[in-house]
Write an enzyme that holds these catalytic residues in place. Structure first.
Site, short mmCIF file in Angstrom:
data_model
loop_
_atom_site.label_atom_id
_atom_site.label_comp_id
_atom_site.label_asym_id
_atom_site.label_seq_id
_atom_site.Cartn_x
_atom_site.Cartn_y
_atom_site.Cartn_z
N ALA A 82 40.03 32.56 53.89
CA ALA A 82 40.33 31.13 54.00
C ALA A 82 41.08 30.71 52.73
O ALA A 82 41.09 31.44 51.73
CB ALA A 82 39.04 30.35 54.16
N GLN A 84 40.40 28.75 50.43
CA GLN A 84 39.57 28.74 49.21
C GLN A 84 38.72 30.02 49.09
O GLN A 84 37.71 30.02 48.37
CB GLN A 84 38.68 27.49 49.19
N SER A 85 39.14 31.09 49.72
CA SER A 85 38.36 32.34 49.70
C SER A 85 38.09 32.83 48.28
O SER A 85 39.02 33.01 47.49
CB SER A 85 39.13 33.40 50.47
N ASN A 86 36.80 33.09 48.01
CA ASN A 86 36.45 33.70 46.72
C ASN A 86 36.89 35.16 46.68
O ASN A 86 37.33 35.66 45.66
CB ASN A 86 34.93 33.64 46.51
#
Ligand SMILES: Cc1ncc(COP(=O)(O)O)c(C=O)c1O
Length: 352
Positions: A82, A84-86
């Site tokens: 996504a 904002q994927s970590n």
């Protein structure tokens, strides 16, 4: 137990590993919350894995994934997630440390303003990652979005190949057997610390998403045979066969480590009761859990994963599903950069 931990550590040494993080991460008691909740509450600080300030669970996975990638001579890594994927941000971080080119194919979870570059998207920019963002299609089924995202990635991989690059494709979340090795070994690290502290956890709680972290923890638990119940708190509406998928990751990791232990879906305990209203969407219980941890212990949780996972732990204690006096480990999996994401993700954490 000590012998079994050492045997696992010896076996892990045979696997390629890029040293990226700072291990062991601390394990410490939360005194004030322990007193309030009537349990012995410990926190495993994988928010402090490094490599930089914005660490988290993905670094343990990436040590083994990147070790393998470097050994195979790739010069570029393409992965998915996504916006904002970590995992995507931490993959870019690891690539930079190892001199590889990071390519990220990301999907927005809502309509976005391209000028609004915050949190992990900002970190990706600073890292100079090559970022491709899918168009947002409202109400698109997840499977269809994933197909479009993969098509974007595969098309870029073809171009990179034509440019003469050797590109490795990593699944979203680093969800693979090799990635889960990081959490089998993370669990062994936790148990070594518990031995030193003379504690034996009854429960280990963690956020769970793609299932590789939980699968790895369960693998460590099965290989060591300790008494804890390992519970994953879902961050999103997970597939019906999620437990089997996580067991498969677990078993793949155990096989890579030469362990005979194996999981079935029945060994994977997931509570789907705390992610509402949805992935990357704030909730009252998540916000309250973030405030409680910050205001009682001075520690930061995130709105997408650890806030909701901790809300689940609190509810299990309050409902008596965790017996008073139990020893409970909350595994902090990081992701705290999301505190600085858009309000659609953070909710009203800055109010009241
Ligand atoms: C902070 C954080 N916690 C937990 C998870 C869940 O880990 P997994 O995808 O291995 O289930 C993620 C995954 O993205 C994460 O970023």
């Amino acid at each position: 137990m000590k012998d079994r931990i050492e045997q696992m550590q010896t076996k892990a040494q045979a696997l390629p590993r890029a040293r990226l993080g700072f291990f062991p991460t601390p394990l410490h008691r939360l005194d004030r919350l322990s007193e309030q909740l009537g349990v012995n509450l410990y926190i495993k600080r994988d928010d402090l894995t490094g490599m930089n300030l914005f660490g988290g669970n993905k670094i343990r996975k990436l040590e083994y994934l990147m070790g393998d990638i470097v050994r195979q001579g790739y010069d570029t890594v393409l992965t998915y997630g996504a916006v904002q994927s970590n995992h995507a941000m931490q993959t870019a971080t690891a690539c930079r440390r190892l001199g590889l080119h990071p390519v990220l194919c990301l999907n927005p979870c809502s309509e976005r303003d391209a000028r609004n570059v915050r949190a992990n998207l900002l970190l990706n920019r600073i890292l100079g990652a090559e970022v491709h963002v899918l168009d947002y299609v409202p109400d698109e089924p997840e499977a269809q979005m994933k197909r479009r995202r993969q098509a974007l990635g595969r098309a870029r991989m073809d171009e990179l190949a034509r440019e003469g690059r050797r590109c490795c494709e990593l699944p979203s979340g680093g969800a693979s057997a090799m990635g889960s090795v990081g959490y089998v070994m993370g669990y062994a690290e936790l148990m070594a610390q518990c031995l030193a502290l003379r504690i034996a956890p009854d429960y280990v709680f963690s956020a769970t998403g793609t299932g590789g972290t939980l699968g790895g923890m369960v693998g460590g638990h099965l290989a060591l045979g300790d008494r804890a119940r390992v519970i994953g708190i879902a961050d999103s509406p997970l597939d019906d066969d999620y437990e089997q998928q996580s067991a498969d990751l677990c078993n793949g990791a155990l096989a890579l480590l030469g362990s005979d232990a194996r999981a079935t879906a029945a060994d994977i305990h997931v509570d789907r009761g705390y992610y509402a209203p949805g992935y990357e969407q704030p909730s009252d219980i998540g916000t309250r859990a973030i405030h409680l941890m910050a205001r009682q212990e001075g520690l930061m949780l995130d709105p997408v994963y650890t806030g909701k996972a901790f809300a689940g732990l609190l509810d299990w204690v309050r409902q008596g599903k965790v017996k008073p006096g139990s020893t409970v480990v909350f595994w902090h999996t990081g992701g705290v950069s999301a505190l600085f994401a858009d309000r659609e993700i953070t909710g009203p954490i800055g109010e009241a």
